[in-house]
Write a protein that holds these residues in place. Structure first.
Motif, PDB file in Angstrom:
ATOM      1  N   LEU A  44       0.803  -1.226   0.000  1.00  0.00           N
ATOM      2  CA  LEU A  44       0.000   0.000   0.000  1.00  0.00           C
ATOM      3  C   LEU A  44       0.836   1.275   0.000  1.00  0.00           C
ATOM      4  O   LEU A  44       0.368   2.322  -0.440  1.00  0.00           O
ATOM      5  N   VAL A  45       2.055   1.198   0.526  1.00  0.00           N
ATOM      6  CA  VAL A  45       2.867   2.415   0.665  1.00  0.00           C
ATOM      7  C   VAL A  45       4.242   2.263   0.007  1.00  0.00           C
ATOM      8  O   VAL A  45       4.585   2.988  -0.928  1.00  0.00           O
ATOM      9  N   ASP A  46       5.035   1.330   0.501  1.00  0.00           N
ATOM     10  CA  ASP A  46       6.425   1.226   0.058  1.00  0.00           C
ATOM     11  C   ASP A  46       6.551   1.007  -1.450  1.00  0.00           C
ATOM     12  O   ASP A  46       7.452   1.557  -2.099  1.00  0.00           O
ATOM     13  N   ARG A  47       5.667   0.210  -2.005  1.00  0.00           N
ATOM     14  CA  ARG A  47       5.739  -0.093  -3.446  1.00  0.00           C
ATOM     15  C   ARG A  47       5.638   1.176  -4.289  1.00  0.00           C
ATOM     16  O   ARG A  47       6.333   1.320  -5.298  1.00  0.00           O
ATOM     17  N   HIS A  48       4.773   2.082  -3.873  1.00  0.00           N
ATOM     18  CA  HIS A  48       4.595   3.314  -4.647  1.00  0.00           C
ATOM     19  C   HIS A  48       5.857   4.179  -4.610  1.00  0.00           C
ATOM     20  O   HIS A  48       6.216   4.809  -5.609  1.00  0.00           O
ATOM     21  N   THR A 226      -9.897  -7.088  -0.990  1.00  0.00           N
ATOM     22  CA  THR A 226     -11.038  -6.187  -1.129  1.00  0.00           C
ATOM     23  C   THR A 226     -10.772  -5.136  -2.201  1.00  0.00           C
ATOM     24  O   THR A 226     -11.682  -4.732  -2.929  1.00  0.00           O
ATOM     25  N   ALA A 227      -9.513  -4.695  -2.292  1.00  0.00           N
ATOM     26  CA  ALA A 227      -9.159  -3.714  -3.324  1.00  0.00           C
ATOM     27  C   ALA A 227      -9.042  -4.360  -4.687  1.00  0.00           C
ATOM     28  O   ALA A 227      -9.445  -3.776  -5.708  1.00  0.00           O
ATOM     29  N   ASP A 228      -8.491  -5.566  -4.738  1.00  0.00           N
ATOM     30  CA  ASP A 228      -8.239  -6.213  -6.023  1.00  0.00           C
ATOM     31  C   ASP A 228      -9.480  -6.891  -6.597  1.00  0.00           C
ATOM     32  O   ASP A 228      -9.428  -7.424  -7.711  1.00  0.00           O
ATOM     33  N   GLY A 229     -10.573  -6.886  -5.849  1.00  0.00           N
ATOM     34  CA  GLY A 229     -11.845  -7.395  -6.343  1.00  0.00           C
ATOM     35  C   GLY A 229     -12.828  -6.258  -6.536  1.00  0.00           C
ATOM     36  O   GLY A 229     -12.974  -5.702  -7.623  1.00  0.00           O
ATOM     37  N   TYR A 230     -13.479  -5.859  -5.452  1.00  0.00           N
ATOM     38  CA  TYR A 230     -14.513  -4.825  -5.538  1.00  0.00           C
ATOM     39  C   TYR A 230     -13.996  -3.520  -6.136  1.00  0.00           C
ATOM     40  O   TYR A 230     -14.546  -3.009  -7.115  1.00  0.00           O
ATOM     41  N   ALA A 231     -12.942  -2.962  -5.545  1.00  0.00           N
ATOM     42  CA  ALA A 231     -12.475  -1.654  -6.023  1.00  0.00           C
ATOM     43  C   ALA A 231     -11.976  -1.730  -7.467  1.00  0.00           C
ATOM     44  O   ALA A 231     -12.334  -0.904  -8.309  1.00  0.00           O
ATOM     45  N   ARG A 232     -11.154  -2.723  -7.754  1.00  0.00           N
ATOM     46  CA  ARG A 232     -10.546  -2.809  -9.100  1.00  0.00           C
ATOM     47  C   ARG A 232     -11.603  -2.982 -10.183  1.00  0.00           C
ATOM     48  O   ARG A 232     -11.528  -2.352 -11.257  1.00  0.00           O
ATOM     49  N   TYR A 233     -12.600  -3.822  -9.938  1.00  0.00           N
ATOM     50  CA  TYR A 233     -13.550  -4.152 -10.997  1.00  0.00           C
ATOM     51  C   TYR A 233     -14.814  -3.294 -10.978  1.00  0.00           C
ATOM     52  O   TYR A 233     -15.384  -3.016 -12.032  1.00  0.00           O
ATOM     53  N   PRO A 237     -10.354   2.357 -10.021  1.00  0.00           N
ATOM     54  CA  PRO A 237      -9.620   3.568  -9.606  1.00  0.00           C
ATOM     55  C   PRO A 237      -8.326   3.729 -10.396  1.00  0.00           C
ATOM     56  O   PRO A 237      -7.741   2.767 -10.891  1.00  0.00           O
ATOM     57  N   THR A 238      -7.879   4.983 -10.461  1.00  0.00           N
ATOM     58  CA  THR A 238      -6.574   5.313 -11.031  1.00  0.00           C
ATOM     59  C   THR A 238      -5.835   6.214 -10.052  1.00  0.00           C
ATOM     60  O   THR A 238      -6.393   6.648  -9.037  1.00  0.00           O
ATOM     61  N   GLU A 239      -4.573   6.514 -10.390  1.00  0.00           N
ATOM     62  CA  GLU A 239      -3.786   7.420  -9.549  1.00  0.00           C
ATOM     63  C   GLU A 239      -4.427   8.796  -9.424  1.00  0.00           C
ATOM     64  O   GLU A 239      -4.169   9.527  -8.461  1.00  0.00           O
ATOM     65  N   ASP A 240      -5.256   9.156 -10.364  1.00  0.00           N
ATOM     66  CA  ASP A 240      -5.864  10.489 -10.359  1.00  0.00           C
ATOM     67  C   ASP A 240      -7.082  10.590  -9.447  1.00  0.00           C
ATOM     68  O   ASP A 240      -7.586  11.691  -9.219  1.00  0.00           O
ATOM     69  N   LEU A 263      -4.856   3.754  -1.327  1.00  0.00           N
ATOM     70  CA  LEU A 263      -3.435   3.423  -1.243  1.00  0.00           C
ATOM     71  C   LEU A 263      -3.068   2.239  -2.142  1.00  0.00           C
ATOM     72  O   LEU A 263      -1.932   2.144  -2.611  1.00  0.00           O
ATOM     73  N   ARG A 264      -3.983   1.355  -2.405  1.00  0.00           N
ATOM     74  CA  ARG A 264      -3.683   0.237  -3.276  1.00  0.00           C
ATOM     75  C   ARG A 264      -3.368   0.711  -4.689  1.00  0.00           C
ATOM     76  O   ARG A 264      -2.513   0.145  -5.382  1.00  0.00           O
ATOM     77  N   PHE A 265      -4.052   1.780  -5.140  1.00  0.00           N
ATOM     78  CA  PHE A 265      -3.924   2.203  -6.529  1.00  0.00           C
ATOM     79  C   PHE A 265      -3.110   3.478  -6.689  1.00  0.00           C
ATOM     80  O   PHE A 265      -3.138   4.097  -7.758  1.00  0.00           O
ATOM     81  N   GLY A 266      -2.385   3.875  -5.642  1.00  0.00           N
ATOM     82  CA  GLY A 266      -1.569   5.079  -5.736  1.00  0.00           C
ATOM     83  C   GLY A 266      -2.385   6.341  -5.851  1.00  0.00           C
ATOM     84  O   GLY A 266      -1.889   7.376  -6.315  1.00  0.00           O
ATOM     85  N   ALA A 267      -3.641   6.270  -5.427  1.00  0.00           N
ATOM     86  CA  ALA A 267      -4.533   7.423  -5.475  1.00  0.00           C
ATOM     87  C   ALA A 267      -4.409   8.215  -4.178  1.00  0.00           C
ATOM     88  O   ALA A 267      -3.474   8.013  -3.393  1.00  0.00           O
ATOM     89  N   SER A 268      -5.352   9.110  -3.930  1.00  0.00           N
ATOM     90  CA  SER A 268      -5.318   9.954  -2.736  1.00  0.00           C
ATOM     91  C   SER A 268      -6.591   9.755  -1.936  1.00  0.00           C
ATOM     92  O   SER A 268      -7.622   9.323  -2.458  1.00  0.00           O
TER      93      SER A 268
END
Length: 550
Positions: A44-48, A226-233, A237-240, A263-268
């Protein structure tokens, strides 16, 4: 807290459901095939930061902007401070804050060092905190100074808490560790603990109809799923994107919308402390919120209190609204879409399942009279409550769910058996699956009152009301309310006394407010000569509920 980490692991295992008790989990999406060793904070954080997004804004709060690099440093410093205080992998640590950046930093720091974050609802009283903290055997509490009083009241009865860390923002005097001093003195470098995907990372307490809170447990891969299922599909979301809204972070709904998803998608994420409808509109304009999360009550309040909101505020950034916590009516959906030009995605989720598992997709054909379809990665079916047999489409029955998350409790084998059946999770909701595949919500199957998104167990409120000398008997049920969905209503049989009815109502309401979280107090009190009972003497709450709904 136990010094030997191997002993800690053994003790923790005793509190987890056995393989035969736990629900089956399935991972049908390729995004949810996680490596065996993974730490949610690294993702959620370090990867970005590693991938060059360190200067992107992670958190907007008031007039502040916290970048991913700054968030990483704050998490690292607090994580090191916790380790210096003796917090070990597997330890549960309470984080008690309103929706402020320190809440996110605290949960991530706990998880990064291998601990288990336990966010606490800010309205809980000392009596409620005592049970939750002792049940979880929490090693430490990190608390906003504006919420310190109830922690201090509970502290003499807390069995395992060794450290209290206070984030001083309001000048409250205390003799505990200072959050700021610890963070300032700590090392800014920290490698994520080498956790496994099935290690616990999050505990969220929920109350059922017994009134005894239950700790829902979630692993590192559960949070990511939860992010890679519901949020992603469903949201894409995008970084914007900028996520915002008013669900409290200790709600599973709020934790996903305001922590995991952005945080999963590098958004705010835009955080608003104690957000009123006007505060939310201010944040939409100031922070450019694109995805607004609330409950139906919240959306109705925006419409009612700010009928000219789209003209008074710049809301052009909005692209989508998320609704959960209580059923979203077609009227609210249509009114908000007419005013703000965006769809509201209704969703059904639970604290135990961690987030939404039935919803429409943002780019699909939305039918506001139904909740939607199973979220990608989940399977849902309707079963007969008595036999457990699958029902045909169009028949009303109990919802059963299976997917990458499932219903698992901390040290509650009695309840664990109730919420799983043949490997499926049973959230306790009555649904109908229509011929077109959509799922339509009907009701809860138990006595839980859902008011403005809060889950309120009636028997817990009854127990407090019964403490009043002027009360002989009491039954508490949910009564329909246009704005809140339901309100808490108490049917009271009075003891023999001369107290004025209006005065007694005020005393009952204040007693509940002073004993439990204030949102649990009965907004309506009706006096009666007797309560309906079964032949065995049990109160027929179903009859009272039906009376209210009639």
């Amino acid at each position: 807290m136990i010094d030997d980490p191997y002993m800690q692991e053994a003790v923790t295992e005793e509190y987890l459901p056995s393989d035969s008790e736990a629900p089956d989990t399935i991972h049908t999406l390729p995004e949810q095939h996680y490596p065996k060793r993974i730490n949610v904070v690294d993702e959620l954080v370090d990867r970005h930061v590693r991938e060059g997004r360190g200067d992107n804004v992670a958190i907007y709060f008031e007039d502040r902007e916290i970048t991913y690099s700054e968030l990483q440093e704050q998490v690292n410093r607090l994580g090191n401070a916790l380790k210096d205080l003796g917090v070990e992998p597997g330890d549960r640590v309470v984080a008690r804050f309103p929706n402020r950046p320190e809440a996110i930093v605290s949960c991530l720091a706990i998880q990064k060092i291998g601990g288990v974050a336990l966010p606490s609802m800010k309205l809980l009283r000392a009596k409620e905190l005592e049970y939750i903290i002792n049940n979880a055997e929490a090693a430490a509490v990190i608390v906003y100074d504006g919420l310190l009083e109830e922690v201090d009241n509970a502290l003499p009865n807390l069995d395992t808490v060794e450290n209290v860390i206070v984030a001083g923002r309001n000048g409250v005097d205390h003799d505990h560790h200072s959050y700021d001093d610890l963070v300032d003195a700590a090392d800014p470098e920290l490698e994520a603990h080498d956790t496994e995907r099935d290690d616990l990372a999050l505990m969220l307490y929920t109350s059922g109809t017994t009134g005894r809170p239950k700790g829902a447990i979630h692993t590192h891969q559960n949070i990511l799923a939860t992010a890679d299922g519901y949020a992603r599909y469903c949201l894409e979301p995008t970084e914007d994107d900028v996520f915002g809204g008013n669900p409290p972070l200790p709600f599973a709904y709020g934790y996903g919308d305001l922590v995991t998803f952005p945080l999963r998608f590098g958004a705010s994420v835009s955080l608003v402390e104690d957000a009123s409808p006007g505060d939310l509109l201010d944040a939409v304009e100031a922070h450019g919120i694109t995805i607004l999360a609330s409950i139906p009550t919240g959306f109705n309040q925006i419409l009612e209190q700010y009928p000219d909101g789209p003209e008074e505020y710049d809301v052009s950034s909005l692209r989508l609204g998320l609704s959960a916590g209580e059923p979203l009516t077609p009227t609210t959906y249509e009114n908000f879409k007419s005013a703000y030009g965006i769809d509201l995605l209704d969703g059904i989720g639970t604290t135990e399942m961690l987030h939404i598992f039935i919803s429409h997709r943002h780019d699909g054909e939305i039918d506001p009279s139904a909740t939607g379809f199973p979220v990608p990665g989940y399977e849902c079916k309707i079963i007969d409550p008595d036999t457990g047999e699958d029902l045909e489409r169009g028949e009303s029955g109990l919802l059963a769910v299976r997917g990458p998350t499932g219903m698992e409790y901390w040290n509650r084998p009695d309840k664990q058996e109730e919420v799983t059946q043949d490997g499926w999770s049973i959230p306790g909701d009555i649904f109908v699956q229509r011929e077109d595949g959509r799922f339509e919500y009907k009701s809860r199957s138990d006595d839980l009152i859902i008011s403005s998104g809060y889950n309120i167990p009636g028997p817990e409120v009854e127990a407090v009301i019964e403490e009043h000398d002027s009360v002989s008997e009491v039954a508490v049920v949910g009564s329909p309310d246009e704005q809140r969905g339901e309100i808490v209503k108490a049917f009271v049989v009075r003891a023999e006394d001369e107290t004025d009815e209006d005065e007694l109502i005020g005393e009952i309401q204040n007693h509940v407010k002073n004993t439990l979280a204030p949102y649990k107090y009965p907004r309506s009190v009706e006096f009666c000569e007797s309560l309906p009972r079964t032949d065995t003497g049990k109160i027929r709450r179903t009859e009272l509920r039906e009376q209210e709904h009639a």
